[in-house]
Design a protein around this motif. Structure first.
Motif, PDB file in Angstrom:
ATOM      1  N   SER A   1      -0.881 -31.166   5.444  1.00  0.00           N
ATOM      2  CA  SER A   1      -1.489 -32.458   5.735  1.00  0.00           C
ATOM      3  C   SER A   1      -2.719 -32.235   6.611  1.00  0.00           C
ATOM      4  O   SER A   1      -2.656 -31.516   7.604  1.00  0.00           O
ATOM      5  N   GLY A   2      -3.842 -32.834   6.214  1.00  0.00           N
ATOM      6  CA  GLY A   2      -5.070 -32.683   6.990  1.00  0.00           C
ATOM      7  C   GLY A   2      -5.895 -31.454   6.661  1.00  0.00           C
ATOM      8  O   GLY A   2      -6.915 -31.201   7.308  1.00  0.00           O
ATOM      9  N   SER A   3      -5.501 -30.712   5.640  1.00  0.00           N
ATOM     10  CA  SER A   3      -6.209 -29.457   5.351  1.00  0.00           C
ATOM     11  C   SER A   3      -7.491 -29.648   4.539  1.00  0.00           C
ATOM     12  O   SER A   3      -8.214 -28.691   4.327  1.00  0.00           O
ATOM     13  N   GLY A   4      -7.782 -30.860   4.063  1.00  0.00           N
ATOM     14  CA  GLY A   4      -9.040 -31.114   3.371  1.00  0.00           C
ATOM     15  C   GLY A   4      -8.920 -31.416   1.887  1.00  0.00           C
ATOM     16  O   GLY A   4      -9.928 -31.496   1.183  1.00  0.00           O
ATOM     17  N   LYS A   5      -7.708 -31.606   1.391  1.00  0.00           N
ATOM     18  CA  LYS A   5      -7.516 -31.792  -0.055  1.00  0.00           C
ATOM     19  C   LYS A   5      -8.228 -33.049  -0.579  1.00  0.00           C
ATOM     20  O   LYS A   5      -8.956 -32.991  -1.578  1.00  0.00           O
ATOM     21  N   SER A   6      -8.002 -34.189   0.072  1.00  0.00           N
ATOM     22  CA  SER A   6      -8.633 -35.435  -0.400  1.00  0.00           C
ATOM     23  C   SER A   6     -10.146 -35.366  -0.238  1.00  0.00           C
ATOM     24  O   SER A   6     -10.892 -35.879  -1.083  1.00  0.00           O
ATOM     25  N   THR A   7     -10.607 -34.734   0.838  1.00  0.00           N
ATOM     26  CA  THR A   7     -12.053 -34.570   1.046  1.00  0.00           C
ATOM     27  C   THR A   7     -12.654 -33.764  -0.106  1.00  0.00           C
ATOM     28  O   THR A   7     -13.696 -34.137  -0.668  1.00  0.00           O
ATOM     29  N   LEU A   8     -11.990 -32.685  -0.484  1.00  0.00           N
ATOM     30  CA  LEU A   8     -12.476 -31.855  -1.588  1.00  0.00           C
ATOM     31  C   LEU A   8     -12.489 -32.651  -2.894  1.00  0.00           C
ATOM     32  O   LEU A   8     -13.464 -32.616  -3.656  1.00  0.00           O
ATOM     33  N   MET A   9     -11.418 -33.398  -3.138  1.00  0.00           N
ATOM     34  CA  MET A   9     -11.338 -34.212  -4.358  1.00  0.00           C
ATOM     35  C   MET A   9     -12.466 -35.247  -4.411  1.00  0.00           C
ATOM     36  O   MET A   9     -13.049 -35.493  -5.465  1.00  0.00           O
ATOM     37  N   ASN A  10     -12.794 -35.862  -3.296  1.00  0.00           N
ATOM     38  CA  ASN A  10     -13.864 -36.874  -3.267  1.00  0.00           C
ATOM     39  C   ASN A  10     -15.210 -36.254  -3.592  1.00  0.00           C
ATOM     40  O   ASN A  10     -16.057 -36.878  -4.235  1.00  0.00           O
ATOM     41  N   ILE A  11     -15.430 -35.015  -3.160  1.00  0.00           N
ATOM     42  CA  ILE A  11     -16.698 -34.346  -3.458  1.00  0.00           C
ATOM     43  C   ILE A  11     -16.734 -33.919  -4.926  1.00  0.00           C
ATOM     44  O   ILE A  11     -17.723 -34.147  -5.623  1.00  0.00           O
ATOM     45  N   ILE A  12     -15.653 -33.344  -5.418  1.00  0.00           N
ATOM     46  CA  ILE A  12     -15.597 -32.974  -6.845  1.00  0.00           C
ATOM     47  C   ILE A  12     -15.876 -34.210  -7.712  1.00  0.00           C
ATOM     48  O   ILE A  12     -16.606 -34.151  -8.704  1.00  0.00           O
ATOM     49  N   GLY A  13     -15.303 -35.338  -7.298  1.00  0.00           N
ATOM     50  CA  GLY A  13     -15.418 -36.564  -8.090  1.00  0.00           C
ATOM     51  C   GLY A  13     -16.705 -37.335  -7.852  1.00  0.00           C
ATOM     52  O   GLY A  13     -16.864 -38.454  -8.344  1.00  0.00           O
ATOM     53  N   CYS A  14     -17.649 -36.758  -7.104  1.00  0.00           N
ATOM     54  CA  CYS A  14     -18.945 -37.402  -6.844  1.00  0.00           C
ATOM     55  C   CYS A  14     -18.815 -38.736  -6.118  1.00  0.00           C
ATOM     56  O   CYS A  14     -19.606 -39.653  -6.334  1.00  0.00           O
ATOM     57  N   LEU A  15     -17.796 -38.857  -5.303  1.00  0.00           N
ATOM     58  CA  LEU A  15     -17.631 -40.072  -4.507  1.00  0.00           C
ATOM     59  C   LEU A  15     -18.112 -39.840  -3.087  1.00  0.00           C
ATOM     60  O   LEU A  15     -18.191 -40.765  -2.292  1.00  0.00           O
ATOM     61  N   ASP A  16     -18.404 -38.596  -2.796  1.00  0.00           N
ATOM     62  CA  ASP A  16     -18.824 -38.237  -1.447  1.00  0.00           C
ATOM     63  C   ASP A  16     -19.731 -37.023  -1.618  1.00  0.00           C
ATOM     64  O   ASP A  16     -19.563 -36.240  -2.564  1.00  0.00           O
ATOM     65  N   SER A  17     -20.693 -36.865  -0.731  1.00  0.00           N
ATOM     66  CA  SER A  17     -21.549 -35.685  -0.866  1.00  0.00           C
ATOM     67  C   SER A  17     -21.257 -34.699   0.252  1.00  0.00           C
ATOM     68  O   SER A  17     -20.895 -35.084   1.361  1.00  0.00           O
ATOM     69  N   PRO A  18     -21.410 -33.412  -0.034  1.00  0.00           N
ATOM     70  CA  PRO A  18     -21.117 -32.402   0.983  1.00  0.00           C
ATOM     71  C   PRO A  18     -22.189 -32.397   2.077  1.00  0.00           C
ATOM     72  O   PRO A  18     -23.306 -32.873   1.860  1.00  0.00           O
ATOM     73  N   SER A  19     -21.862 -31.880   3.252  1.00  0.00           N
ATOM     74  CA  SER A  19     -22.851 -31.731   4.321  1.00  0.00           C
ATOM     75  C   SER A  19     -23.735 -30.512   4.042  1.00  0.00           C
ATOM     76  O   SER A  19     -24.913 -30.491   4.380  1.00  0.00           O
ATOM     77  N   GLN A  20     -23.141 -29.508   3.385  1.00  0.00           N
ATOM     78  CA  GLN A  20     -23.876 -28.276   3.045  1.00  0.00           C
ATOM     79  C   GLN A  20     -23.356 -27.739   1.721  1.00  0.00           C
ATOM     80  O   GLN A  20     -22.242 -28.052   1.312  1.00  0.00           O
ATOM     81  N   GLY A  21     -24.165 -26.890   1.080  1.00  0.00           N
ATOM     82  CA  GLY A  21     -23.691 -26.204  -0.118  1.00  0.00           C
ATOM     83  C   GLY A  21     -24.137 -26.871  -1.404  1.00  0.00           C
ATOM     84  O   GLY A  21     -24.739 -27.942  -1.395  1.00  0.00           O
ATOM     85  N   SER A  22     -23.859 -26.197  -2.541  1.00  0.00           N
ATOM     86  CA  SER A  22     -24.288 -26.762  -3.815  1.00  0.00           C
ATOM     87  C   SER A  22     -23.100 -26.996  -4.737  1.00  0.00           C
ATOM     88  O   SER A  22     -22.096 -26.287  -4.667  1.00  0.00           O
ATOM     89  N   TYR A  23     -23.215 -27.985  -5.610  1.00  0.00           N
ATOM     90  CA  TYR A  23     -22.141 -28.351  -6.541  1.00  0.00           C
ATOM     91  C   TYR A  23     -22.728 -28.615  -7.915  1.00  0.00           C
ATOM     92  O   TYR A  23     -23.512 -29.551  -8.099  1.00  0.00           O
ATOM     93  N   LEU A  24     -22.340 -27.740  -8.870  1.00  0.00           N
ATOM     94  CA  LEU A  24     -22.757 -27.932 -10.265  1.00  0.00           C
ATOM     95  C   LEU A  24     -21.579 -28.487 -11.038  1.00  0.00           C
ATOM     96  O   LEU A  24     -20.531 -27.851 -11.117  1.00  0.00           O
ATOM     97  N   LEU A  25     -21.737 -29.683 -11.592  1.00  0.00           N
ATOM     98  CA  LEU A  25     -20.697 -30.318 -12.416  1.00  0.00           C
ATOM     99  C   LEU A  25     -21.181 -30.261 -13.854  1.00  0.00           C
ATOM    100  O   LEU A  25     -22.193 -30.880 -14.199  1.00  0.00           O
ATOM    101  N   ASP A  26     -20.465 -29.473 -14.684  1.00  0.00           N
ATOM    102  CA  ASP A  26     -20.884 -29.288 -16.079  1.00  0.00           C
ATOM    103  C   ASP A  26     -22.363 -28.879 -16.125  1.00  0.00           C
ATOM    104  O   ASP A  26     -23.162 -29.432 -16.885  1.00  0.00           O
ATOM    105  N   ARG A  27     -22.703 -27.955 -15.263  1.00  0.00           N
ATOM    106  CA  ARG A  27     -24.025 -27.347 -15.178  1.00  0.00           C
ATOM    107  C   ARG A  27     -25.147 -28.281 -14.669  1.00  0.00           C
ATOM    108  O   ARG A  27     -26.306 -27.896 -14.650  1.00  0.00           O
ATOM    109  N   VAL A  28     -24.758 -29.466 -14.208  1.00  0.00           N
ATOM    110  CA  VAL A  28     -25.759 -30.377 -13.626  1.00  0.00           C
ATOM    111  C   VAL A  28     -25.629 -30.319 -12.114  1.00  0.00           C
ATOM    112  O   VAL A  28     -24.505 -30.455 -11.573  1.00  0.00           O
TER     113      VAL A  28
END
Ligand SMILES: Nc1ncnc2c1ncn2[C@@H]1O[C@H](COP(=O)(O)OP(=O)(O)OP(=O)(O)O)[C@@H](O)[C@H]1O
Ligand SMILES: Nc1ncnc2c1ncn2[C@@H]1O[C@H](COP(=O)(O)OP(=O)(O)OP(=O)(O)O)[C@@H](O)[C@H]1O
Ligand SMILES: [Mg+2]
Ligand SMILES: [Mg+2]
Lengths: 227, 227
Positions: free
Chosen positions: A40-67
């Motif tokens: 609990s609290g380890s970041g799972k929901s935060t990670l899911m929100n970023i994968i799902g484009c509902l939240d943006s990361p503070s740093q780093g890059s994210y390619l979704l289907d090469r976009v």
């Protein structure tokens, strides 16, 4: 289909800084069935929100289907999200004033599906999750597990490329859990990439790969369900 | 401490009538540790809401600590509820604009506890559930499991006679679940009656008695966790 490099999500600053995610490198191939686990609290929901484009990361890059989605905003981002991602949240997030049917129809309105077809597809999805006799009920007229099943119907109705599910069976009894997991399995066999947060080993056993989070970092990136 | 006779909860009428509870007879002795189980939609949350005086039955009588609560309303009912019952809901129900600390303090304001004492007791309860470093966080700054732990701290802070918990460990990993169950166990050993909805056999094993619901009826009233 998911390529994240050096992703961080930081809340607060200085003394009160919380690194909800830190140095996260994650790659998921099309068609994988992947569980995300961790305390609990380890970041799972935060990670899911970023994968799902509902939240943006503070740093780093994210390619979704090469976009590169970190360079997209608002309409373009919402368009990609609506077409490619189906989301089952930890707290359902249904529209409280709308029936199960209307909640399930919603993603198809954005996608431009015709009124007749979307009614049929919504009804079909609700029948699949066992809610044939609850189509007109609003969320406060449904049990916790029934609300989650509406959320699942809504997530699959646009046939997305990636299904993201945060504790989809958390509120469900073992029989409904088995039915829902069988449904996710069918979708995965048909080509859908499934990423699911769970803390239940029974659920994780159904997947092919486990990603383990701890304090915002990826501890293990490719565990097999056997251990 | 709980005596229900012929309780029914009916929604809709005629063709659309749903008997969320039907002919429910339930008696719980002071100090029992009782699990309520059953399939999704079987009436568990509905039963919990009636036990907790948050909803009234359509038919039947309910004696809470020998007081006929079906004849009470508003202030008198709220007073009994605040003093006797601690509630952990299936969907947390925290005040979204208030910190973990303020959410935990709330029941003590109704009970007339002094400002200094209630701050100390709230902090102590939050430390017990493992949230010492999250006192000022609002619900949307907490993970799902952390929000549930605030709800648990809030439920125990007035030292109620009955603790009602609807899936309290549903969103918690196994380690936090074990800590929370140990806490419930201590409270029960100290004399608190605990009634807990769960669909997890691991959790039910910790109780002394299982009540099994199906389609709004009590199928088994006194199962022991062994089977
Ligand atoms: N306001 C309402 N109007 C109509 N039907 C309702 C209403 N509230 C609940 N119901 C129905 O009553 C039944 C019991 O609901 P309840 O929430 O008690 O189930 P539950 O056992 O807690 O389920 P779960 O395990 O999924 O949380 C469900 O079939 C639900 O659709
Ligand atoms: N808006 C915010 N401001 C400050 N801290 C936050 C915020 N949102 C999340 N956090 C913190 O980030 C951490 C990770 O939260 P997250 O919800 O991703 O955890 P989780 O793994 O989903 O946990 P759970 O299993 O309990 O649902 C938590 O410690 C939480 O307190
Ligand atoms: Mg979470
Ligand atoms: Mg329920």
């Amino acid at each position: 289909i998911i390529l994240m490099e050096n992703i961080a999500k930081i809340y607060g600053s200085g003394n009160t800084e919380v690194r909800a995610l830190d140095q996260v490198n994650l790659s998921v191939e099309t068609g994988e069935y992947c569980a995300i686990m961790g305390p609990s609290g380890s970041g799972k929901s935060t990670l899911m929100n970023i994968i799902g484009c509902l939240d943006s990361p503070s740093q780093g890059s994210y390619l979704l289907d090469r976009v590169d989605v970190s360079s997209l905003h608002d309409d373009r981002l919402a368009d990609i999200r609506n077409k490619k991602i189906g989301f089952v949240f930890q707290q359902f997030h249904l529209l409280p004033q709308s029936s199960a049917l209307d909640n399930t129809i919603l993603p198809m309105i954005y996608a431009g599906v015709s009124p007749a077809e979307r009614r049929d597809r919504a009804e079909e999805a609700l029948v699949r999750v066992g809610l044939a006799d609850r189509l007109q009920n609003k969320p406060n007229q449904l049990s916790g597990g029934q609300q989650q099943r509406v959320a699942i119907a809504r997530a699959i109705v646009n046939k997305p490329a990636i299904l993201l599910a945060d504790e989809p069976t958390g509120a469900l009894d073992s029989r409904t859990t088995a039915e829902i997991l069988a449904l996710f399995d069918e979708l995965n066999q048909a080509g859908m990439t499934v990423v699911m947060v769970t803390h239940e080993t029974e659920v994780a056993k159904q997947t092919q790969r486990i990603v383990w989070l701890k304090d915002g970092k990826i501890l293990h990136s490719h565990l097999t369900p056997e251990e």
